[in-house]
Design a protein around this motif. Structure first.
Motif, PDB file in Angstrom:
ATOM      1  N   LYS A  50      13.322 -42.572 -45.971  1.00  0.00           N
ATOM      2  CA  LYS A  50      13.712 -41.157 -45.982  1.00  0.00           C
ATOM      3  C   LYS A  50      12.741 -40.343 -46.839  1.00  0.00           C
ATOM      4  CE  LYS A  50      18.548 -42.295 -45.294  1.00  0.00           C
ATOM      5  NZ  LYS A  50      19.862 -42.419 -45.893  1.00  0.00           N
ATOM      6  N   LEU A  51      12.401 -40.871 -48.002  1.00  0.00           N
ATOM      7  CA  LEU A  51      11.445 -40.184 -48.878  1.00  0.00           C
ATOM      8  C   LEU A  51      10.075 -40.094 -48.222  1.00  0.00           C
ATOM      9  CD1 LEU A  51      12.293 -41.665 -52.390  1.00  0.00           C
ATOM     10  CD2 LEU A  51      12.577 -39.301 -51.663  1.00  0.00           C
ATOM     11  N   TYR A  52       9.648 -41.181 -47.613  1.00  0.00           N
ATOM     12  CA  TYR A  52       8.342 -41.218 -46.966  1.00  0.00           C
ATOM     13  C   TYR A  52       8.230 -40.112 -45.916  1.00  0.00           C
ATOM     14  CZ  TYR A  52       4.430 -42.733 -44.094  1.00  0.00           C
ATOM     15  OH  TYR A  52       3.263 -42.767 -43.384  1.00  0.00           O
ATOM     16  N   TYR A  53       9.210 -40.008 -45.042  1.00  0.00           N
ATOM     17  CA  TYR A  53       9.152 -39.014 -43.974  1.00  0.00           C
ATOM     18  C   TYR A  53       9.342 -37.589 -44.509  1.00  0.00           C
ATOM     19  CZ  TYR A  53       8.741 -42.781 -40.696  1.00  0.00           C
ATOM     20  OH  TYR A  53       8.273 -43.876 -40.016  1.00  0.00           O
ATOM     21  N   TYR A  54      10.107 -37.448 -45.562  1.00  0.00           N
ATOM     22  CA  TYR A  54      10.253 -36.137 -46.215  1.00  0.00           C
ATOM     23  C   TYR A  54       8.892 -35.656 -46.726  1.00  0.00           C
ATOM     24  CZ  TYR A  54      11.218 -32.948 -50.118  1.00  0.00           C
ATOM     25  OH  TYR A  54      11.205 -31.895 -50.989  1.00  0.00           O
ATOM     26  N   VAL A  55       8.172 -36.514 -47.425  1.00  0.00           N
ATOM     27  CA  VAL A  55       6.866 -36.156 -47.965  1.00  0.00           C
ATOM     28  C   VAL A  55       5.857 -35.961 -46.841  1.00  0.00           C
ATOM     29  CG1 VAL A  55       4.976 -36.921 -49.457  1.00  0.00           C
ATOM     30  CG2 VAL A  55       7.336 -37.316 -50.158  1.00  0.00           C
ATOM     31  N   LEU A  56       5.885 -36.829 -45.863  1.00  0.00           N
ATOM     32  CA  LEU A  56       4.953 -36.733 -44.734  1.00  0.00           C
ATOM     33  C   LEU A  56       5.101 -35.391 -44.005  1.00  0.00           C
ATOM     34  CD1 LEU A  56       2.766 -38.246 -43.133  1.00  0.00           C
ATOM     35  CD2 LEU A  56       4.593 -39.159 -41.689  1.00  0.00           C
ATOM     36  N   ARG A  57       6.338 -34.928 -43.853  1.00  0.00           N
ATOM     37  CA  ARG A  57       6.573 -33.630 -43.210  1.00  0.00           C
ATOM     38  C   ARG A  57       5.907 -32.490 -43.981  1.00  0.00           C
ATOM     39  NH1 ARG A  57      12.209 -34.872 -42.411  1.00  0.00           N
ATOM     40  NH2 ARG A  57      12.475 -33.877 -44.417  1.00  0.00           N
ATOM     41  N   HIS A  58       5.828 -32.638 -45.294  1.00  0.00           N
ATOM     42  CA  HIS A  58       5.293 -31.552 -46.114  1.00  0.00           C
ATOM     43  C   HIS A  58       3.785 -31.632 -46.342  1.00  0.00           C
ATOM     44  CE1 HIS A  58       9.570 -31.141 -46.946  1.00  0.00           C
ATOM     45  NE2 HIS A  58       9.290 -29.878 -47.197  1.00  0.00           N
TER      46      HIS A  58
ATOM     47  N   ALA B 225      10.388 -36.948 -56.071  1.00  0.00           N
ATOM     48  CA  ALA B 225       9.375 -37.035 -55.013  1.00  0.00           C
ATOM     49  C   ALA B 225       8.678 -35.690 -54.824  1.00  0.00           C
ATOM     50  CB  ALA B 225      10.023 -37.483 -53.701  1.00  0.00           C
ATOM     51  N   ARG B 226       9.433 -34.619 -54.839  1.00  0.00           N
ATOM     52  CA  ARG B 226       8.839 -33.294 -54.654  1.00  0.00           C
ATOM     53  C   ARG B 226       7.848 -32.977 -55.771  1.00  0.00           C
ATOM     54  NH1 ARG B 226       9.718 -28.048 -56.233  1.00  0.00           N
ATOM     55  NH2 ARG B 226       9.250 -26.462 -54.666  1.00  0.00           N
ATOM     56  N   SER B 227       8.241 -33.207 -57.005  1.00  0.00           N
ATOM     57  CA  SER B 227       7.331 -32.898 -58.112  1.00  0.00           C
ATOM     58  C   SER B 227       6.119 -33.838 -58.108  1.00  0.00           C
ATOM     59  CB  SER B 227       8.054 -32.953 -59.456  1.00  0.00           C
ATOM     60  OG  SER B 227       8.484 -34.253 -59.752  1.00  0.00           O
ATOM     61  N   THR B 228       6.318 -35.081 -57.727  1.00  0.00           N
ATOM     62  CA  THR B 228       5.210 -36.034 -57.639  1.00  0.00           C
ATOM     63  C   THR B 228       4.239 -35.623 -56.539  1.00  0.00           C
ATOM     64  OG1 THR B 228       6.637 -37.818 -58.441  1.00  0.00           O
ATOM     65  CG2 THR B 228       4.624 -38.471 -57.294  1.00  0.00           C
ATOM     66  N   MET B 229       4.776 -35.208 -55.392  1.00  0.00           N
ATOM     67  CA  MET B 229       3.940 -34.766 -54.283  1.00  0.00           C
ATOM     68  C   MET B 229       3.112 -33.545 -54.699  1.00  0.00           C
ATOM     69  SD  MET B 229       5.079 -33.362 -50.503  1.00  0.00           S
ATOM     70  CE  MET B 229       6.131 -32.120 -51.230  1.00  0.00           C
ATOM     71  N   ILE B 230       3.725 -32.611 -55.371  1.00  0.00           N
ATOM     72  CA  ILE B 230       3.006 -31.416 -55.822  1.00  0.00           C
ATOM     73  C   ILE B 230       1.891 -31.806 -56.784  1.00  0.00           C
ATOM     74  CG2 ILE B 230       3.237 -29.311 -57.219  1.00  0.00           C
ATOM     75  CD1 ILE B 230       6.059 -29.003 -55.903  1.00  0.00           C
ATOM     76  N   ASP B 231       2.182 -32.710 -57.712  1.00  0.00           N
ATOM     77  CA  ASP B 231       1.150 -33.172 -58.650  1.00  0.00           C
ATOM     78  C   ASP B 231      -0.017 -33.822 -57.918  1.00  0.00           C
ATOM     79  OD1 ASP B 231       2.649 -32.301 -60.783  1.00  0.00           O
ATOM     80  OD2 ASP B 231       3.392 -34.294 -61.338  1.00  0.00           O
ATOM     81  N   LEU B 232       0.283 -34.677 -56.958  1.00  0.00           N
ATOM     82  CA  LEU B 232      -0.776 -35.362 -56.207  1.00  0.00           C
ATOM     83  C   LEU B 232      -1.595 -34.375 -55.376  1.00  0.00           C
ATOM     84  CD1 LEU B 232       1.032 -38.625 -55.045  1.00  0.00           C
ATOM     85  CD2 LEU B 232      -0.762 -38.413 -56.765  1.00  0.00           C
ATOM     86  N   LEU B 233      -0.937 -33.408 -54.772  1.00  0.00           N
ATOM     87  CA  LEU B 233      -1.658 -32.403 -53.986  1.00  0.00           C
ATOM     88  C   LEU B 233      -2.575 -31.576 -54.883  1.00  0.00           C
ATOM     89  CD1 LEU B 233       1.156 -31.263 -51.520  1.00  0.00           C
ATOM     90  CD2 LEU B 233      -0.969 -32.462 -50.931  1.00  0.00           C
ATOM     91  N   ARG B 234      -2.109 -31.248 -56.072  1.00  0.00           N
ATOM     92  CA  ARG B 234      -2.954 -30.500 -57.015  1.00  0.00           C
ATOM     93  C   ARG B 234      -4.159 -31.335 -57.438  1.00  0.00           C
ATOM     94  NH1 ARG B 234       1.986 -28.163 -60.551  1.00  0.00           N
ATOM     95  NH2 ARG B 234       2.404 -26.340 -59.283  1.00  0.00           N
ATOM     96  N   LYS B 235      -3.923 -32.602 -57.718  1.00  0.00           N
ATOM     97  CA  LYS B 235      -5.034 -33.480 -58.105  1.00  0.00           C
ATOM     98  C   LYS B 235      -6.038 -33.615 -56.974  1.00  0.00           C
ATOM     99  CE  LYS B 235      -2.456 -36.223 -61.440  1.00  0.00           C
ATOM    100  NZ  LYS B 235      -1.819 -37.501 -61.698  1.00  0.00           N
TER     101      LYS B 235
ATOM    102  N   THR C  72       3.123 -41.045 -53.008  1.00  0.00           N
ATOM    103  CA  THR C  72       4.236 -40.284 -53.587  1.00  0.00           C
ATOM    104  C   THR C  72       5.493 -41.133 -53.677  1.00  0.00           C
ATOM    105  OG1 THR C  72       3.354 -38.189 -52.765  1.00  0.00           O
ATOM    106  CG2 THR C  72       5.700 -38.252 -53.292  1.00  0.00           C
ATOM    107  N   VAL C  73       5.813 -41.844 -52.612  1.00  0.00           N
ATOM    108  CA  VAL C  73       7.026 -42.672 -52.614  1.00  0.00           C
ATOM    109  C   VAL C  73       6.917 -43.764 -53.673  1.00  0.00           C
ATOM    110  CG1 VAL C  73       8.413 -44.291 -51.260  1.00  0.00           C
ATOM    111  CG2 VAL C  73       7.634 -42.148 -50.238  1.00  0.00           C
ATOM    112  N   GLN C  74       5.767 -44.401 -53.743  1.00  0.00           N
ATOM    113  CA  GLN C  74       5.584 -45.455 -54.741  1.00  0.00           C
ATOM    114  C   GLN C  74       5.751 -44.893 -56.155  1.00  0.00           C
ATOM    115  OE1 GLN C  74       1.782 -47.422 -54.539  1.00  0.00           O
ATOM    116  NE2 GLN C  74       2.322 -48.881 -56.110  1.00  0.00           N
ATOM    117  N   LEU C  75       5.096 -43.780 -56.425  1.00  0.00           N
ATOM    118  CA  LEU C  75       5.194 -43.177 -57.758  1.00  0.00           C
ATOM    119  C   LEU C  75       6.600 -42.665 -58.058  1.00  0.00           C
ATOM    120  CD1 LEU C  75       1.796 -41.261 -57.942  1.00  0.00           C
ATOM    121  CD2 LEU C  75       2.472 -43.287 -59.254  1.00  0.00           C
ATOM    122  N   THR C  76       7.300 -42.210 -57.037  1.00  0.00           N
ATOM    123  CA  THR C  76       8.672 -41.732 -57.221  1.00  0.00           C
ATOM    124  C   THR C  76       9.562 -42.853 -57.741  1.00  0.00           C
ATOM    125  OG1 THR C  76       8.457 -40.046 -55.511  1.00  0.00           O
ATOM    126  CG2 THR C  76      10.698 -40.791 -56.030  1.00  0.00           C
TER     127      THR C  76
END
Length: 176
Positions: A25-33, A72-82, A43-47
């Protein structure tokens, strides 16, 4: 609430149950974004790592799913910024290399050779994708069509090439 308490106390079986229940569920949530399989996996691993490391901070007021998706959302944002910062750094470095080529000072020629060698050290497909993207300025879609791979695979190759070059280039340009 009981599941959260068990995880807080270090119960690995409860953590594994949550992992099994929410991993996809987390994987597909992040993938959609972010539309990147690599970033989604990361992101999922770090979450889950963050959840486990900070398990004592989990709230009993909120469902575990809500807390996981927030992490997951905050981790994804951090990774996208990096990633954005890394891309910017590499683009500047490639521009600098072009400037060095045009200026042609002798002391920069060795640095340029080192960067070119780093690019040549990439795997054949990754090197081809990177050169088509950065030097021939083709879009991900154009590269994908030319090499008969998906645009996501192109994105993955470029991201990994950039990370590899960035890591290695830090040492080359350290003294500039």
């Amino acid at each position: 609430m009981q599941m959260i308490q068990q995880i807080q106390s270090g119960n690995i079986q409860s953590f594994e149950k949550v992992y099994q229940q929410y991993h996809s569920k987390l994987y597909y949530y992040v993938l959609r974004h972010c539309h990147s399989t690599y970033l989604s996996e990361e992101t999922v691993q770090l979450t889950f790592i963050k959840m486990w490391e900070n398990r004592k901070d989990l709230s009993l007021q909120y469902d575990i799913a809500i807390q996981l998706f927030r992490i997951a959302r905050s981790t994804m944002i951090d990774l996208l910024r990096k990633e954005r910062t890394a891309n910017r750094y590499l683009l500047h470095a490639v521009d600098d290399i072009s400037d060095i080529q045009e200026a042609g000072p002798t002391d920069y020629k060795e640095d340029l050779k080192q960067v070119e060698a780093l690019i040549e050290d990439l795997s054949p497909v990754r090197k081809k994708v990177f050169k088509l993207s950065r030097f021939d300025e083709l879009s991900h879609k154009e590269i994908a069509e030319q090499l008969s791979i998906s645009p996501k695979t192109v994105e993955n190759h470029i991201g990994r090439a950039i990370r590899h070059l960035k890591d290695k280039m830090v040492f080359i340009f350290w003294f500039l």
